[in-house]
Design an enzyme around this catalytic site. Structure first.
Site, PDB file in Angstrom:
ATOM      1  N   ARG A  51     -19.139  13.265  14.161  1.00 50.93           N
ATOM      2  CA  ARG A  51     -19.766  12.693  12.975  1.00 50.93           C
ATOM      3  C   ARG A  51     -20.915  11.758  13.287  1.00 50.93           C
ATOM      4  O   ARG A  51     -21.952  11.793  12.625  1.00 50.93           O
ATOM      5  CB  ARG A  51     -18.719  11.915  12.192  1.00 50.93           C
ATOM      6  CG  ARG A  51     -17.675  12.821  11.662  1.00 50.93           C
ATOM      7  CD  ARG A  51     -16.588  12.078  10.965  1.00 50.93           C
ATOM      8  NE  ARG A  51     -15.829  13.064  10.202  1.00 50.93           N
ATOM      9  CZ  ARG A  51     -14.765  12.773   9.487  1.00 50.93           C
ATOM     10  NH1 ARG A  51     -14.328  11.550   9.427  1.00 50.93           N
ATOM     11  NH2 ARG A  51     -14.148  13.721   8.820  1.00 50.93           N
TER      12      ARG A  51
ATOM     13  N   ARG B 136     -14.119   8.098  14.752  1.00 49.29           N
ATOM     14  CA  ARG B 136     -12.951   8.931  14.461  1.00 49.29           C
ATOM     15  C   ARG B 136     -13.364  10.387  14.319  1.00 49.29           C
ATOM     16  O   ARG B 136     -14.389  10.686  13.714  1.00 49.29           O
ATOM     17  CB  ARG B 136     -12.290   8.468  13.163  1.00 49.29           C
ATOM     18  CG  ARG B 136     -11.077   9.297  12.784  1.00 49.29           C
ATOM     19  CD  ARG B 136     -10.366   8.747  11.574  1.00 49.29           C
ATOM     20  NE  ARG B 136     -11.163   8.820  10.359  1.00 49.29           N
ATOM     21  CZ  ARG B 136     -11.395   9.933   9.679  1.00 49.29           C
ATOM     22  NH1 ARG B 136     -10.927  11.084  10.105  1.00 49.29           N
ATOM     23  NH2 ARG B 136     -12.111   9.911   8.574  1.00 49.29           N
TER      24      ARG B 136
ATOM     25  N   GLY C 263       0.839  -1.186   0.000  1.00 45.38           N
ATOM     26  CA  GLY C 263       0.000   0.000   0.000  1.00 45.38           C
ATOM     27  C   GLY C 263       0.876   1.238   0.000  1.00 45.38           C
ATOM     28  O   GLY C 263       1.898   1.281   0.685  1.00 45.38           O
TER      29      GLY C 263
ATOM     30  N   GLU D  34      -5.289   3.232   8.259  1.00 49.75           N
ATOM     31  CA  GLU D  34      -6.674   2.790   8.440  1.00 49.75           C
ATOM     32  C   GLU D  34      -6.766   1.266   8.539  1.00 49.75           C
ATOM     33  O   GLU D  34      -7.732   0.731   9.087  1.00 49.75           O
ATOM     34  CB  GLU D  34      -7.556   3.304   7.293  1.00 49.75           C
ATOM     35  CG  GLU D  34      -9.053   3.121   7.548  1.00 49.75           C
ATOM     36  CD  GLU D  34      -9.949   3.620   6.410  1.00 49.75           C
ATOM     37  OE1 GLU D  34      -9.430   4.306   5.507  1.00 49.75           O
ATOM     38  OE2 GLU D  34     -11.147   3.314   6.423  1.00 49.75           O
TER      39      GLU D  34
ATOM     40  N   GLY E  10      -0.506   4.578   0.217  1.00 51.70           N
ATOM     41  CA  GLY E  10      -1.225   5.779   0.631  1.00 51.70           C
ATOM     42  C   GLY E  10      -0.397   6.533   1.650  1.00 51.70           C
ATOM     43  O   GLY E  10       0.823   6.355   1.721  1.00 51.70           O
ATOM     44  N   LEU E  11      -1.054   7.365   2.433  1.00 49.52           N
ATOM     45  CA  LEU E  11      -0.302   8.164   3.404  1.00 49.52           C
ATOM     46  C   LEU E  11       0.552   7.299   4.297  1.00 49.52           C
ATOM     47  O   LEU E  11       1.734   7.562   4.502  1.00 49.52           O
ATOM     48  CB  LEU E  11      -1.272   8.979   4.256  1.00 49.52           C
ATOM     49  CG  LEU E  11      -1.861  10.202   3.585  1.00 49.52           C
ATOM     50  CD1 LEU E  11      -2.854  10.878   4.508  1.00 49.52           C
ATOM     51  CD2 LEU E  11      -0.761  11.180   3.218  1.00 49.52           C
ATOM     52  N   ALA E  12      -0.048   6.245   4.869  1.00 53.84           N
ATOM     53  CA  ALA E  12       0.697   5.417   5.810  1.00 53.84           C
ATOM     54  C   ALA E  12       1.815   4.663   5.092  1.00 53.84           C
ATOM     55  O   ALA E  12       2.968   4.681   5.523  1.00 53.84           O
ATOM     56  CB  ALA E  12      -0.239   4.448   6.524  1.00 53.84           C
TER      57      ALA E  12
ATOM     58  N   LEU F 223      -5.765  11.468   8.460  1.00 50.95           N
ATOM     59  CA  LEU F 223      -4.491  11.837   7.849  1.00 50.95           C
ATOM     60  C   LEU F 223      -3.412  11.848   8.922  1.00 50.95           C
ATOM     61  O   LEU F 223      -2.296  11.391   8.720  1.00 50.95           O
ATOM     62  CB  LEU F 223      -4.601  13.213   7.192  1.00 50.95           C
ATOM     63  CG  LEU F 223      -5.687  13.358   6.120  1.00 50.95           C
ATOM     64  CD1 LEU F 223      -5.644  14.748   5.506  1.00 50.95           C
ATOM     65  CD2 LEU F 223      -5.514  12.308   5.028  1.00 50.95           C
TER      66      LEU F 223
END
Lengths: 644, 256
Positions: free
Chosen positions: A336, A441, A46, A431, A48-50, A447
């Site tokens: 949320r 969350r 992966g 995630e 992505g950000l992580a 992020l």
């Protein structure tokens, strides 16, 4: 279902006071000296950000990294779509923010279902992320004096959110991506694109590599390493309609689960309150409008039932600003889950707006009057444009219509304080793990967590596990553990092509999504969850006997890729139902109708459920075992969340 | 309001990179509320039900930010609507009975993989050759230590908004990648953090770009096709920096 409470789950939270735990732990961990780092192969799945931040940081440290993405380019990962911002306890606004306050807000926002030590560490490193990203050239919004700007977000009463217009995720991802590409150029990261993880390989209980399928040639390829890191995102697409990207899936995490990694809290799914309502039956995905819009937009519905008048014809005294009325302290900025459930309630009661009566208004007219259209456009211009291109309506003139949709999943692969799963040598970050957000969350925290894990946590903790392996070569890919895994995947691929039923993979995915949304969605009850289990099983049987996947295995074949992903969603969906059934309380995103306060708010049961539920795979046709990690709260007092 | 229309599709089919391609005709009924890609989803579902292989077409976020999608629609990259990616295009842009020609992005440096899917990996190679600011994790100073004029930050953002979809290359008669490359260069050169490596970065990235792509002859088609409306001025900026770099890099290495 059998519940086990034996101490198989060791969170390895360090001793000491909350503020000192991470510092002490960094000192007491084993180190790998710089010359030895190059002897270790690390796989990061992966980008992505992580994943990208981890691959870049590990490469800089000197590890030999192999990074995998199933996209054509690492920059496509769905982190890119995050709009609103990233939290950090910088206190640049002088409004009383601190590491402790960010910690506290996150624990409370998560409805007291996360680990104190992990969340405090997250808050501690949050400030480093902003420094790092700024140094990489991430163009955060700035004030006229040239310093960084902040805005406020749901669940917080301070302004601690850094942002880059409505494209914060994109800019942070491009920062992490370019840092990783720098390591690709330096030769420390070997990048594999269009390669999908289809199995995690273990030997003697230790993770030793992965098996991927090359999505262009179909070749099934083994890769060995001393440690494997999963940074493969969440499982929101189990609902079919979600704000996730079309290809987002649970496959990597799920295949690790089937190899022994416990899967924690699958019933914790987050519904995002501000998405564009569906417009027809074959809608392929839902689009999110950043929650930051709630800073300036006012949410309301007509007081009358089934009111079909256009918004501007409904006078002020016939509108119900239900969030401002019910929650005067937080108003439109409640967390949320609270915002989502209230929207569902008013729509269920018949106050919905729009052609399908499936939305509520998010109205900017007061903000436009107060600040002028230019100011609003500078803040949210691209979001307004996006809304108009999708709906054909201009939100400067008519209020937006919004409705909740699945957006993020707090559950995921169980990890200890080192971010290691129950399989030694296998880590999960971002995630994909379950760790920091509890049952809900807060906005602008995804992020933060992805980058915290990738830049500032995993690069330290992975060394602790690797130090013991010094001198051991990586397991050869000729070892039977690899060759067996490869042939099993080849067989699985061939099986999909041989079923030759009558329905497409998408058909089954859509039907599954409908079941999951109806019974394991915004609110759940025992009867619905039990029904979900039996209906998911029946549909799964049908899927295995009636799916039609055409084409061949040795070319690009998008339906074939998807078949495997959807089959994993089926197994996950059933586990979500079991998890939701067993958790006889309401907390955060998990709302059990049987457990609510007289006012209709979530009713926790801290005596019996202040714990993490982590599920152990027992084979394809067996029920999974539920393990429990008790959550100890030494620093915060558990209270009923109140945003009134 | 929504209505049901019928469109006549002419879609490029190609089994693999080495195979020759051809147009296939399809007819599809669709509501104008649907997005363009949902229209293709429906067509693919129908094809699958008939036992015919679905059309390979890529998309991911479907909200115009990941840059995965992108096809030529009636000869235009991402279709007729300005500042819109293929995934954001809706069928209300079309009328009943319209013929829609759908082809993969056309560029020699983006070879077709299958049907409408192309290989855009040269973009990653351009970034790899210098599209970064060299700062190791942990080496950053406090973010507010270096004030950045708002105008500079805004300009950096305007350039950084590029999604790497490749429409600029597909729209260019020369298949040039100047808009993509200059956007990344201008993003970094606008910020104080980007200055130390500015000249080296410019030479390296332009050099890599020229290995793969054609030359720019200032048609401006790239800007017209760009879903993020990246400004053409960035190309002039890049050209200016490239010239300066040729001198400065010599000076920096002590060769005056």
């Amino acid at each position: 279902m059998e519940t086990k409470n034996k101490a198989v789950l060791d969170s390895r939270v360090p001793k000491g006071s909350l503020e000192d735990k991470w510092e002490n732990h960094k000192f007491s961990m084993n180190l790998v000296n710089p010359n030895n780092k190059r002897k270790f192969d690390v796989i990061v799945v992966g980008t992505g950000l992580a994943g990208a931040s981890a691959a870049a940081s590990l490469g800089e440290l000197g590890y030999k990294v192999k990074a995998f993405t199933f996209h054509d380019s690492p920059r496509r990962a769905h982190s890119i779509a995050a709009q609103g911002g990233i939290n950090a306890a910088k206190n640049y606004k002088n409004d009383g923010d601190s590491v402790y306050r960010l910690f506290y807000d996150t624990i409370k926002g998560g409805d007291y279902r996360s680990r104190e030590a992990n969340v405090h560490r997250l808050a501690e490193v949050s400030t480093n992320i902003i420094d790092q990203a700024t140094a990489q050239g991430v163009p955060f919004a700035r004030e006229y004096g040239g310093l960084l700007d902040n805005r406020s977000f749901g669940g917080a009463q301070v302004s601690r959110t850094f942002y880059a217009r409505g494209q914060t995720g994109q800019q942070l991802l491009l920062g992490a991506y370019s840092a990783m590409m720098r390591q690709v150029a330096a030769g420390s990261v070997e990048l594999h694109t269009r390669a999908e993880l289809l199995d995690v390989v273990t030997k003697d209980g230790q993770a030793c590599g992965i098996v991927t399928r090359d999505l262009l040639s179909g070749e099934v390829i083994p890769h060995s390493a001393h440690a494997v890191v999963l940074a493969t995102g969440g499982y929101g697409n189990v609902y079919f309609l979600s704000t996730n990207a079309m290809m987002s899936n649970v496959t990597a995490a799920w295949r690790a689960h089937r190899r022994g990694a416990f899967f924690a809290n699958p019933c914790y799914t987050q519904i995002h309150p501000t998405c564009i309502p569906a417009s027809d039956d074959f809608q392929s995905k839902l689009t999110l409008m950043s929650e930051s819009l709630r800073n300036d937009g006012r949410i309301w519905v007509p007081e009358a039932f089934d009111d079909s008048r256009p918004a501007h014809e409904i006078p002020e005294n016939e509108r119900d600003y239900y969030l401002e009325n019910r929650y005067p302290a937080f108003g439109n900025l409640v967390p949320r889950d609270v915002a989502s459930r209230n929207a569902k309630n008013v729509v269920d009661q018949g106050h919905g707006v729009g052609p399908l009566k499936n939305g509520v208004y998010l109205d900017f007219s007061a903000a436009v009057e107060r600040d002028g259209q230019d100011a609003i456009s500078a803040k949210y211009g691209n979001l307004f444009d996006m809304y108009e291109s999708i709906t054909g309506e201009n939100p400067y003139e008519v209020p937006m219509r919004i409705y909740p949709a699945i957006h993020y999943t707090m559950g995921g692969v169980w990890v200890d304080y080192n971010l290691m799963t129950t399989i030694p040598g296998l880590y999960a970050i971002g995630e994909a793990n379950f760790s920091d957000h509890g049952a809900n969350r807060l906005g602008a925290s995804a992020l933060m967590q992805g980058l915290a894990d990738g830049y500032f946590v995993l690069p330290y903790t992975i060394g602790d596990g690797l130090a013991d392996q010094l001198g051991n070569p990586a397991v050869s890919t000729d070892d039977p553990v690899f060759t067996n895994a490869v042939s099993a995947i080849e067989d699985e691929t061939a099986k999909w092509l041989s079923i030759n039923g009558t329905r497409s993979v998408d058909y089954f995915h859509r039907e599954l999504g409908r079941l999951v949304w109806d019974h394991i969605g915004m609110s759940r009850n025992k009867e619905g969850l039990e029904k979900a289990v039996s209906e998911i099983r029946a549909l799964k049987e049908e899927f295995y006997s009636d799916v039609r996947v055409l084409g061949s295995a040795d070319t690009l074949n998008l339906s074939l890729e998807k078949a495997g992903r959807v089959s994993d969603f089926f197994e996950l969906a059933e586990l979500m139902a079991h998890d939701a059934l067993e958790r006889e309380e309401s907390c955060g995103g998990h709302f059990r109708e049987e457990h609510q306060t007289p006012e209709g708010e979530a009713q926790r049961d801290d005596d019996n459920f202040a714990h993490v539920a982590a599920w152990e795979w027992n084979g394809k046709d067996s029920l999974q075992t539920r393990h429990v990690e008790k959550l100890d709260f030494e620093n915060v007092t558990l209270t009923q969340r109140s945003y009134k | 309001m929504s209505e049901i229309i019928t469109v006549n599709l002419k879609i490029w089919r190609q089994e693999g990179p080495e195979k020759s391609g051809y147009f296939e005709n399809y007819t599809q009924k669709i509501t104008t509320e649907a997005s363009f890609l949902e229209m293709i989803d429906l067509l693919n579902e129908d094809l699958n039900n008939q036992g015919l292989e679905p059309i390979s077409i890529e998309s991911d976020c479907r909200e115009g930010i990941c840059g995965t999608c992108g096809v030529m629609i009636n000869g235009q990259a991402h279709g007729p609507r300005k500042a819109t990616t293929t995934c954001q295009l809706h069928m209300r842009e079309f009328s009943d009975g319209d013929e829609i020609v759908i082809e993969p992005f056309r560029a020699i440096s983006f070879p077709v993989i299958r049907d409408l899917v192309v290989d855009r990996s040269p973009f990653d190679q351009i970034i790899e050759s210098g599209g970064y600011i060299s700062v190791n994790t942990g080496a950053a100073s406090d973010a507010n230590l270096i004030p950045v004029p708002k105008e500079a930050a805004d300009q950096a953002f305007d350039a950084a908004a590029c999604i790497g979809c490749g429409a600029c290359v597909a729209a260019c008669p020369n298949s040039a990648a100047q808009l993509f490359t200059s956007a990344k260069l201008a993003h970094m050169a606008s910020l104080p953090q980007g200055q130390p490596e500015r000249w080296k970065r410019t030479e390296m990235m332009v050099g890599t770009m020229e290995e793969f792509f054609g030359s720019c002859t200032n048609h401006g088609e790239c800007h017209e096709a760009c879903p993020k409306e990246i400004n053409l001025d960035f190309i002039a900026f890049m050209n200016r920096d490239y010239m300066k770099a040729k001198v400065k890099n010599r000076a920096l290495s002590g060769q005056r």
